[in-house]
Design a protein around this motif. Structure first.
Motif, PDB file in Angstrom:
ATOM      1  N   HIS A  28       0.710  -1.662   0.403  1.00  8.61           N
ATOM      2  CA  HIS A  28      -0.195   0.430   0.033  1.00  8.61           C
ATOM      3  C   HIS A  28       1.026   1.001  -0.185  1.00  8.61           C
ATOM      4  CE1 HIS A  28      -4.229  -1.731   0.072  1.00  8.61           C
ATOM      5  NE2 HIS A  28      -3.279  -2.675   1.303  1.00  8.61           N
ATOM      6  N   ASP A  29       2.077   0.966   0.354  1.00  9.25           N
ATOM      7  CA  ASP A  29       2.860   2.604   0.073  1.00  9.25           C
ATOM      8  C   ASP A  29       2.973   2.663  -1.336  1.00  9.25           C
ATOM      9  OD1 ASP A  29       2.719   2.653   3.243  1.00  9.25           O
ATOM     10  OD2 ASP A  29       4.732   0.819   2.781  1.00  9.25           O
ATOM     11  N   TRP A  30       3.152   1.972  -2.254  1.00 10.10           N
ATOM     12  CA  TRP A  30       3.300   2.346  -3.390  1.00 10.10           C
ATOM     13  C   TRP A  30       2.083   1.761  -4.054  1.00 10.10           C
ATOM     14  CZ3 TRP A  30       8.347   1.893  -6.210  1.00 10.10           C
ATOM     15  CH2 TRP A  30       9.252   0.959  -5.663  1.00 10.10           C
ATOM     16  N   TRP A  31       1.250   1.347  -3.869  1.00 11.03           N
ATOM     17  CA  TRP A  31      -0.134   1.402  -4.583  1.00 11.03           C
ATOM     18  C   TRP A  31      -1.131   3.249  -4.811  1.00 11.03           C
ATOM     19  CZ3 TRP A  31      -3.356  -3.173  -3.063  1.00 11.03           C
ATOM     20  CH2 TRP A  31      -2.055  -5.001  -3.610  1.00 11.03           C
ATOM     21  N   HIS A  32      -0.579   3.292  -3.526  1.00 11.42           N
ATOM     22  CA  HIS A  32      -1.406   4.968  -3.477  1.00 11.42           C
ATOM     23  C   HIS A  32      -0.473   5.929  -3.774  1.00 11.42           C
ATOM     24  CE1 HIS A  32      -4.676   2.122  -2.196  1.00 11.42           C
ATOM     25  NE2 HIS A  32      -4.043   1.483  -0.617  1.00 11.42           N
ATOM     26  N   ASP A  33       0.361   5.848  -3.782  1.00 10.70           N
ATOM     27  CA  ASP A  33       1.739   6.549  -5.054  1.00 10.70           C
ATOM     28  C   ASP A  33       1.539   6.371  -5.538  1.00 10.70           C
ATOM     29  OD1 ASP A  33       3.587   8.065  -4.884  1.00 10.70           O
ATOM     30  OD2 ASP A  33       4.877   7.512  -3.429  1.00 10.70           O
ATOM     31  N   GLU A  34       0.973   8.026  -6.765  1.00  2.53           N
ATOM     32  CA  GLU A  34      -0.011   8.221  -8.130  1.00  2.53           C
ATOM     33  C   GLU A  34       1.270   8.131  -9.165  1.00  2.53           C
ATOM     34  OE1 GLU A  34      -3.145  10.827  -8.686  1.00  2.53           O
ATOM     35  OE2 GLU A  34      -4.394   9.366  -7.347  1.00  2.53           O
ATOM     36  N   PRO A  35       2.381   8.915  -8.626  1.00  4.63           N
ATOM     37  CA  PRO A  35       3.902   9.472  -9.271  1.00  4.63           C
ATOM     38  C   PRO A  35       4.377   8.205  -9.466  1.00  4.63           C
ATOM     39  CG  PRO A  35       3.169  11.164  -7.800  1.00  4.63           C
ATOM     40  CD  PRO A  35       2.324   9.768  -7.554  1.00  4.63           C
ATOM     41  N   THR A  36       4.707   6.932  -8.491  1.00  7.27           N
ATOM     42  CA  THR A  36       5.909   5.800  -8.484  1.00  7.27           C
ATOM     43  C   THR A  36       4.556   5.215  -9.167  1.00  7.27           C
ATOM     44  OG1 THR A  36       6.445   6.756  -6.452  1.00  7.27           O
ATOM     45  CG2 THR A  36       5.864   4.585  -7.081  1.00  7.27           C
ATOM     46  N   GLN A  37       3.570   4.905  -8.992  1.00  6.68           N
ATOM     47  CA  GLN A  37       2.594   3.585 -10.195  1.00  6.68           C
ATOM     48  C   GLN A  37       2.920   3.960 -11.060  1.00  6.68           C
ATOM     49  OE1 GLN A  37       0.851   0.712  -9.306  1.00  6.68           O
ATOM     50  NE2 GLN A  37       2.359   0.931  -7.788  1.00  6.68           N
TER      51      GLN A  37
END
Length: 297
Positions: free
Chosen positions: A128-137
């Motif tokens: 979730h630290d990745w999934w809800h980071d739009e620029p990272t996704q």
């Protein structure tokens, strides 16, 4: 023969049982805070050496039951255990899109920076630290906002990285694996995660010092090499609903095999934390939030 009064009394009893159980699962149990203790001596652990590990996982800060004040309470309770090493196993943010009312990352990272240990505080990131980071996704690459907040607060994030510590128990390797489910959507022919077990293990010298490895999702344990003395994971929340030690839904390809607790397979040890917060549904039943204390040696 049942009369109308008996039927109504039975229906009322069923209604109260259902609503009472629902209230317990939605209100009371998620607000509890248990201390779960394990004492073990993993393979390769130096004889006579003792180490106290505190583990916090799946905080999901900003979710219904984990406001910023709860983080402060968790920090105080963890410090009271007087651990040698405190490890944070990922999923710091709520399992949804971020709201403007969510606690600022800098604020909760500053609270976590108040954790007190002899040998340090270290973290890994969760899905979730990745999934809800739009620029990272969008880039399908880090760094993540959560990781940056932790690092700015002075908490090292180990992402496919191993460090050698001079701990209370002597020399020790601490490794952190990149998240195995970092990217959405899952695209054919492209990696789903950033985990690199081989690359992480390559950083660890064959010097006889024990290895503790943090991996947010426990599924990697089936491939864990013998060199690793202890694997620590979260992610599953213990199923979030458990009946007599069994969970009907576990976010793992192995079901209840790695759902929760201490698992020993082929001489290798895994401890899976039930975590603190909730995901998807704001309920817990039979698996209260927990701080884990592991006494090694």
């Amino acid at each position: 023969m049942l009369d109308r009064r008996s039927v109504l009394r039975t229906l009322a009893g069923l209604f109260l049982a259902v609503t009472g159980t629902g209230a317990y699962a939605a209100i009371w149990e998620p607000g509890r805070q248990a201390i779960t203790r394990y004492r073990l001596t993993p393979r390769g652990w130096p004889e006579g050496r003792r180490l106290r590990l505190a583990v916090l996982s799946d905080l999901h800060i900003g979710s219904l039951h984990v406001p910023l004040a709860r983080v402060s309470e968790l920090v105080a309770a963890t410090n009271a255990l007087k651990p040698d090493l405190t490890l944070l196993l990922g999923d710091f943010v709520a399992s949804r899109r971020r709201f403007a009312s969510d606690p600022a990352m800098a604020d909760w990272a500053a609270e976590l920076a108040r954790l007190e240990t002899r040998d340090g505080v270290f973290a890994i990131l969760g899905n979730h630290d990745w999934w809800h980071d739009e620029p990272t996704q969008a880039l399908r690459a880090g760094p993540t906002q959560v990781g940056q907040a932790l690092e700015r607060a002075g908490i090292p994030v180990l992402e496919n990285r191993a460090v050698r510590l001079s701990s209370q128990a002597g020399p020790l390797w601490l490794a952190g694996l990149g998240d195995q489910l970092a990217f959405l959507p899952r695209l054919r022919g492209r990696p789903h995660g950033i985990d690199d077990l081989a690359g992480t293990m390559a950083q660890i010298a064959d010097d006889g010092a024990p290895v503790i490895l943090m991996a947010h999702e426990p599924d990697i344990f089936v491939r864990m090499p013998e060199r690793v003395s202890l694997t620590l994971s979260g992610h599953t929340h213990g199923g979030q609903v458990r009946f007599l030690g069994w969970a009907p839904i576990v976010p793992s390809r192995y079901g209840n095999r790695y759902a929760y607790g201490h698992v020993r397979e082929d001489g290798r040890d895994l401890v899976v934390s039930g975590g603190i917060g909730t995901s998807q549904l704001p309920i817990r039943f039979g698996i209260p939030p927990e701080i884990v204390l592991i006494e090694l040696g």
